[in-house]
Write an enzyme that holds these catalytic residues in place. Sequence first.
Site, PDB file in Angstrom:
ATOM      1  CB  SER A  77     -25.875  75.874 -52.069  1.00 30.04           C
ATOM      2  OG  SER A  77     -25.565  77.251 -52.034  1.00 30.04           O
ATOM      3  CE  LYS A 127     -23.275  77.654 -48.063  1.00 27.26           C
ATOM      4  NZ  LYS A 127     -23.870  76.701 -49.022  1.00 27.26           N
ATOM      5  CE  LYS A 139      -3.120  82.075 -48.445  1.00 30.72           C
ATOM      6  NZ  LYS A 139      -3.929  83.145 -47.840  1.00 30.72           N
ATOM      7  CB  THR A 140       2.952  83.883 -45.678  1.00 32.61           C
ATOM      8  OG1 THR A 140       2.317  84.080 -46.949  1.00 32.61           O
ATOM      9  CG2 THR A 140       4.444  84.109 -45.827  1.00 32.61           C
ATOM     10  N   PRO A 174      -8.421  82.109 -47.843  1.00 29.18           N
ATOM     11  CG  PRO A 174     -10.098  82.844 -46.407  1.00 29.18           C
ATOM     12  CD  PRO A 174      -9.465  81.597 -46.936  1.00 29.18           C
ATOM     13  N   PRO A 175      -7.285  85.597 -47.973  1.00 31.17           N
ATOM     14  CG  PRO A 175      -7.182  87.390 -49.449  1.00 31.17           C
ATOM     15  CD  PRO A 175      -8.077  86.283 -49.011  1.00 31.17           C
ATOM     16  N   GLY A 176      -5.112  86.755 -45.341  1.00 32.67           N
ATOM     17  CA  GLY A 176      -5.061  87.135 -43.937  1.00 32.67           C
ATOM     18  C   GLY A 176      -5.270  86.036 -42.935  1.00 32.67           C
TER      19      GLY A 176
END
Length: 924
Positions: A828, A871, A453-454, A448-450
């Site tokens: 699920s 979860k 990763k970069t 997810p963003p933030g």
Amino acid sequence: MMPKRFNTSGFDTTLRLPSYYGFLHLTQSLTLNSRVFYGARHVTPPAIRIGSNPVQSLLLFRAPTQLTGWNRSSRDLLGRRVSFSDRSDGVDLLSSSPILSTNPNLDDSLTVIALPLPHKPLIPGFYMPIHVKDPKVLAALQESTRQQSPYVGAFLLKDCASTDSSSRSETEDNVVEKFKVKGKPKKKRRKELLNRIHQVGTLAQISSIQGEQVILVGRRRLIIEEMVSEDPLTVRVDHLKDKPYDKDNAVIKASYVEVISTLREVLKTNSLWRDQDIGDFSYQHLADFGAGISGANKHKNQGVLTELDVHKRLELTLELVKKQVEINKIKETDDGSSLSAKIRVRIDTKRDKIPKHVIKVMEEEFTKLEMLEENYSDFDLTYNYLHWLTVLPWGNFSYENFDVLRAKKILDEDHYGLSDVKERILEFIAVGRLRGTSQGKIICLSGPPGVGKTSIGRSIARALDRKFFRFSVGGLSDVAEIKGHCQTYVGAMPGKMVQCLKSVGTANPLILFDEIDKLGRCHTGDPASALLEVMDPEQNAKFLDHFLNVTIDLSKVLFVCTANVIEMIPGPLLDRMEVIDLSGYVTDEKMHIARDYLVKKTCRDCGIKPEHVDLSDAALLSLIENYCREAGVRNLQKQIEKIYRKVALELVRQGAVSFDVTDTKDTKSLAKTDSEVKRMKVADIMKILESATGDSTESKTKQSGLVAKTFEKVMIDESNLADYVGKPVFQEEKIYEQTPVGVVMGLAWTSMGGSTLYIETTFVEEGLGKGGLHITGQLGDVMKESAQIAHTVARRIMFEKEPENLFFANSKLHLHVPEGATPKDGPSAGCTMITSFLSLAMKKLVRKDLAMTGEVTLTGRILPIGGVKEKTIAARRSQIKTIIFPEANRRDFEELAENMKEGLDVHFVDEYEKIFDLAFNYDH
């Protein structure tokens, strides 16, 4: 086609360039009293600064070739512009609105406004745009234009301290204002004003006034007789006439012929003037023309303007033109030979490292470059092509560092947590150390963003000592951005791969393709398909860029990609990648990141000292759980910055921070260093303020109170957090302390991480044979099918447990999942739905500290699910102690950090019977 001749009947012809050269509308000729003048009507773009070019009066003639890539036909079009002649024979041209009066009536003595020229005199027969900032002068010029007497005197400024400026643009824009003399008696002012300008100038006609720009056309020589007024400077002038001369004099003829011969050499080197016919110029016009197009300084040109002896003027012009010929020869050598020499040096320097097939292409293009003239458009194209080929880092590799301990230290410095991701990266580096190279692998960081990763990609490059290049491909739809443009296109450039190698200077950088799951696609091609060749180890050793049209080796490049959703990546491209999932940060990790990194960084950025504010751990925890539940920490950083901005405002209002005791009125007396200001007493500060601004006693008292006031430390905890960041974005997920009959807590995965999800069931009506199911909550197709399966399985179990219970057969049920505005889907929740149905049928409460997740089959088997980590985090956040996971997810849970598993009672099941016992037999 030869240049057309012009008659002297007062016509003028406007040559309009194509629309993309529309900023320049050249007037071919301005005829008056058997003379031809150069003029222009245009709006000068901001990039063109008038009066600074050595040939300022021709700047707009040269501007198109300097600013744009004109071809030969464009130059020919502009080349046929004017015949600088006083002959009246020829062909009449179509008339447009004349710039000059067709029947001027000028007296020998005139009263005109005097305009100072800072850089060069206006030669008769040429035009010059100038900027006039003084509103009085500008208004006077406009008034003279309206009264049909659009004439001014243009005089060159002498070199003096009052007009010289370190900033050329400042001199241009404010020359009229700087020219004024203030604070002296009237007689002395007038004398000093006249001493600042040369007395011999040019009578200039106002061609046009557009805003602050005034275009002047040089008419004839004049001399100042006396000053009439100061503001604006107005003078009485007389016309200067050339001294009589004998046209048949052999000496004058010889000078005339030599000037023509030398001047033609100058014209040959200028594509705009190459076709100019100067054979029929008069002696005085030839001298003026030669001086005007030469690159001589203002003093030399003023000498030509002042000289009234035609023979001497020709001699002066001959000297200027000869010097220009020498300059042009040197320039040709520098521009042509030196450029070729630079290319040759680059080729010879890298010859041993450049592949043979590339060397062959370079030599062919270099031979072509040497045969071309510099003014040809092909010269620029060939040079640009060779430039790109020779600046690439052929055979230049950076040393690769495979030290695993060093890599781990760098990763820990740059990122907290993410131990599983770091371990995977260290494994990759270890394999590279054993193999001796890390090539051949393409890593895809998914999450997810933030979550970093970069920045992880940048850390990998730092750990390996590779150069780093980031290429954001989000929204990219043009293949040419990757593989370059064909050279046949105007403005063609190589693709990003070639630009990357040139930028980093090595052949083995780390290239990060950011947001690769957001690639676009349009009629220009499919970038995802183009990336196949780039990242495929079997193909990128011979990557072909369309611009270079030679193969280059990308096999030594390490490619790292980032994506939010890997399902959006095309299959063939995803197949070439090794995906590393970044699931995000848990609450404990976010706390450490916020306390150890984000808070300290924000303090520095906002200029706040640690002793000014106290942000408690409880406030940070509340910020994380109630405002920033997303997997990353980008939003958490924004919220912390928001807090500290408000704190900064509060501190400034308290007077807790030091202020700059300066005043623009007297900067020398108030110049103090930071250390000096800190040592100063309040009384000293007040003295400085009093001397600089003259504040009243009341004002001084207020300022003294401001400086001396003690501040209160800003305390931020959970109780006042809302005052800084507003009301909580997320409410508490746990609605019930004890879930009622028919309500069960499930666990769900979201883009924000994980969350708890209630499944609610109730009956609508009862009656024999009225059994049925109604579903709401904006559920997707998969979840609706899962509800139908759960209903069937629940009926079967109820029949087995209590055969006499006909609840499902005679009751119409309604199943709802709260937060109806949020779309929900996935299998699920199957086991949770079954438990909800059974709770309602048996009218029995479900264990209050229990949450479950798992897909169920029609036979009651429990299948694995995803998002175990998220979860688990959601369950801990809701104070749930007992969790039910599918047996197949046991390994996923065991891989979690110990602090995440601590205090949880987790049960792994493979069939629903075990869930039934855990949910309803809790009394036993």
